[in-house]
Design a protein around this motif. Structure first.
Motif, PDB file in Angstrom:
ATOM      1  N   ILE A  51       0.848  -1.190   0.000  1.00 12.38           N
ATOM      2  CA  ILE A  51       0.000   0.000   0.000  1.00 12.38           C
ATOM      3  C   ILE A  51       0.882   1.237   0.000  1.00 12.38           C
ATOM      4  O   ILE A  51       1.910   1.280   0.670  1.00 12.38           O
ATOM      5  CB  ILE A  51      -0.960  -0.020   1.213  1.00 12.38           C
ATOM      6  CG1 ILE A  51      -1.974   1.115   1.147  1.00 12.38           C
ATOM      7  CG2 ILE A  51      -0.185  -0.014   2.529  1.00 12.38           C
ATOM      8  CD1 ILE A  51      -3.123   0.953   2.142  1.00 12.38           C
ATOM      9  N   GLY A  55      -2.282   5.488   0.952  1.00 14.63           N
ATOM     10  CA  GLY A  55      -3.299   4.478   0.719  1.00 14.63           C
ATOM     11  C   GLY A  55      -4.044   4.609  -0.591  1.00 14.63           C
ATOM     12  O   GLY A  55      -5.073   3.957  -0.782  1.00 14.63           O
ATOM     13  N   THR A  58      -2.887   0.267  -4.088  1.00 17.14           N
ATOM     14  CA  THR A  58      -2.642  -1.033  -3.461  1.00 17.14           C
ATOM     15  C   THR A  58      -2.345  -2.065  -4.542  1.00 17.14           C
ATOM     16  O   THR A  58      -2.844  -1.951  -5.677  1.00 17.14           O
ATOM     17  CB  THR A  58      -3.837  -1.509  -2.632  1.00 17.14           C
ATOM     18  OG1 THR A  58      -5.008  -1.546  -3.460  1.00 17.14           O
ATOM     19  CG2 THR A  58      -4.103  -0.592  -1.445  1.00 17.14           C
ATOM     20  N   THR A  69      -7.348  -7.719   2.088  1.00 22.13           N
ATOM     21  CA  THR A  69      -7.368  -6.273   1.928  1.00 22.13           C
ATOM     22  C   THR A  69      -6.300  -5.642   2.817  1.00 22.13           C
ATOM     23  O   THR A  69      -6.280  -5.893   4.026  1.00 22.13           O
ATOM     24  CB  THR A  69      -8.735  -5.683   2.299  1.00 22.13           C
ATOM     25  OG1 THR A  69      -9.750  -6.283   1.493  1.00 22.13           O
ATOM     26  CG2 THR A  69      -8.747  -4.174   2.072  1.00 22.13           C
ATOM     27  N   SER A  71      -4.691  -2.160   4.378  1.00 20.80           N
ATOM     28  CA  SER A  71      -5.084  -0.792   4.692  1.00 20.80           C
ATOM     29  C   SER A  71      -4.094  -0.220   5.695  1.00 20.80           C
ATOM     30  O   SER A  71      -3.278  -0.956   6.254  1.00 20.80           O
ATOM     31  CB  SER A  71      -6.515  -0.747   5.249  1.00 20.80           C
ATOM     32  OG  SER A  71      -6.598  -1.491   6.459  1.00 20.80           O
ATOM     33  N   ARG A  72      -4.176   1.080   5.914  1.00 25.20           N
ATOM     34  CA  ARG A  72      -3.264   1.707   6.868  1.00 25.20           C
ATOM     35  C   ARG A  72      -3.947   2.856   7.575  1.00 25.20           C
ATOM     36  O   ARG A  72      -4.870   3.482   7.039  1.00 25.20           O
ATOM     37  CB  ARG A  72      -1.994   2.181   6.169  1.00 25.20           C
ATOM     38  CG  ARG A  72      -2.182   3.311   5.196  1.00 25.20           C
ATOM     39  CD  ARG A  72      -0.901   3.562   4.393  1.00 25.20           C
ATOM     40  NE  ARG A  72       0.193   4.005   5.247  1.00 25.20           N
ATOM     41  CZ  ARG A  72       1.487   3.918   4.891  1.00 25.20           C
ATOM     42  NH1 ARG A  72       1.825   3.393   3.710  1.00 25.20           N
ATOM     43  NH2 ARG A  72       2.423   4.358   5.712  1.00 25.20           N
ATOM     44  N   ASP A  73      -3.466   3.142   8.785  1.00 25.08           N
ATOM     45  CA  ASP A  73      -3.933   4.263   9.572  1.00 25.08           C
ATOM     46  C   ASP A  73      -2.702   5.057   9.966  1.00 25.08           C
ATOM     47  O   ASP A  73      -1.944   4.632  10.854  1.00 25.08           O
ATOM     48  CB  ASP A  73      -4.688   3.760  10.808  1.00 25.08           C
ATOM     49  CG  ASP A  73      -5.300   4.886  11.625  1.00 25.08           C
ATOM     50  OD1 ASP A  73      -4.766   6.012  11.593  1.00 25.08           O
ATOM     51  OD2 ASP A  73      -6.298   4.645  12.318  1.00 25.08           O
ATOM     52  N   VAL A  79      -0.419  -0.617   9.927  1.00 20.59           N
ATOM     53  CA  VAL A  79      -0.904  -1.169   8.669  1.00 20.59           C
ATOM     54  C   VAL A  79      -1.579  -2.510   8.976  1.00 20.59           C
ATOM     55  O   VAL A  79      -1.160  -3.225   9.885  1.00 20.59           O
ATOM     56  CB  VAL A  79       0.240  -1.325   7.637  1.00 20.59           C
ATOM     57  CG1 VAL A  79       1.311  -2.279   8.133  1.00 20.59           C
ATOM     58  CG2 VAL A  79      -0.294  -1.743   6.289  1.00 20.59           C
ATOM     59  N   TYR A  80      -2.634  -2.794   8.237  1.00 25.88           N
ATOM     60  CA  TYR A  80      -3.459  -3.977   8.495  1.00 25.88           C
ATOM     61  C   TYR A  80      -3.509  -4.882   7.267  1.00 25.88           C
ATOM     62  O   TYR A  80      -3.347  -4.435   6.137  1.00 25.88           O
ATOM     63  CB  TYR A  80      -4.883  -3.553   8.850  1.00 25.88           C
ATOM     64  CG  TYR A  80      -4.982  -2.607  10.024  1.00 25.88           C
ATOM     65  CD1 TYR A  80      -5.060  -1.236   9.816  1.00 25.88           C
ATOM     66  CD2 TYR A  80      -4.999  -3.100  11.327  1.00 25.88           C
ATOM     67  CE1 TYR A  80      -5.151  -0.359  10.891  1.00 25.88           C
ATOM     68  CE2 TYR A  80      -5.094  -2.222  12.407  1.00 25.88           C
ATOM     69  CZ  TYR A  80      -5.172  -0.864  12.187  1.00 25.88           C
ATOM     70  OH  TYR A  80      -5.265   0.000  13.251  1.00 25.88           O
ATOM     71  N   GLN A  82      -6.436  -7.563   6.277  1.00 27.87           N
ATOM     72  CA  GLN A  82      -7.652  -8.324   6.530  1.00 27.87           C
ATOM     73  C   GLN A  82      -7.673  -9.523   5.594  1.00 27.87           C
ATOM     74  O   GLN A  82      -7.623  -9.355   4.372  1.00 27.87           O
ATOM     75  CB  GLN A  82      -8.886  -7.454   6.293  1.00 27.87           C
ATOM     76  CG  GLN A  82     -10.204  -8.176   6.484  1.00 27.87           C
ATOM     77  CD  GLN A  82     -10.444  -8.590   7.918  1.00 27.87           C
ATOM     78  OE1 GLN A  82     -10.206  -7.815   8.849  1.00 27.87           O
ATOM     79  NE2 GLN A  82     -10.929  -9.809   8.120  1.00 27.87           N
TER      80      GLN A  82
END
Length: 123
Positions: A51, A55, A58, A69, A71-73, A79-80, A82
């Motif tokens: 990513i 974001g 991807t 999936t 994702s990041r915050d 970073v995640y 799922q």
């Protein structure tokens, strides 16, 4: 240098879900693309997903498209990944990694690595 720590791995049944998280500290997390890699027994490490720094871009390996999936915050420096509809072949040690740039350019661009976390999918 950025320090990375993965969490959320473990055992799941085929068809189930897990969510991996990678907490970053040190170097400015939000400036760099992040990725998840995995290495199964007897196989080479492969990139699973990446990513960009904000974001907006991807990428996924074909085998996980539509199931995983990333994702990041950037506020939480996390970073995640799922992972849904898990398959037996998803069993591997998963690694979080930080790249040297803002966008993903290739697996060799990653400079910092977490310790890895085991994901095991059972029938």
């Amino acid at each position: 240098q950025v320090q990375l720590a993965e969490s959320g791995g473990g055992l799941a049944q085929a068809g189930g879900s897990l969510r991996l998280a990678c907490a970053a500290s040190g170097r400015t997390f939000s400036r760099y693309a992040m990725g998840w890699f995995r290495q199964a027994p007897g196989k080479e490490r492969e990139i699973v997903a990446a990513i960009s720094w904000i974001g907006d871009n991807t990428v996924y390996v074909d085998s996980v498209k539509g199931r995983f999936t990333i994702s990041r915050d950037n506020v939480k420096n996390t970073v995640y990944l799922q992972m849904n509809n898990l398959k037996l072949e998803d069993t591997a040690v998963y690694y979080c990694a930080a790249s040297g740039g803002s966008y993903y350019v290739g697996p060799s661009d990653f400079r910092s690595w977490g310790q890895g976390i085991q994901v095991t999918v059972s029938a």
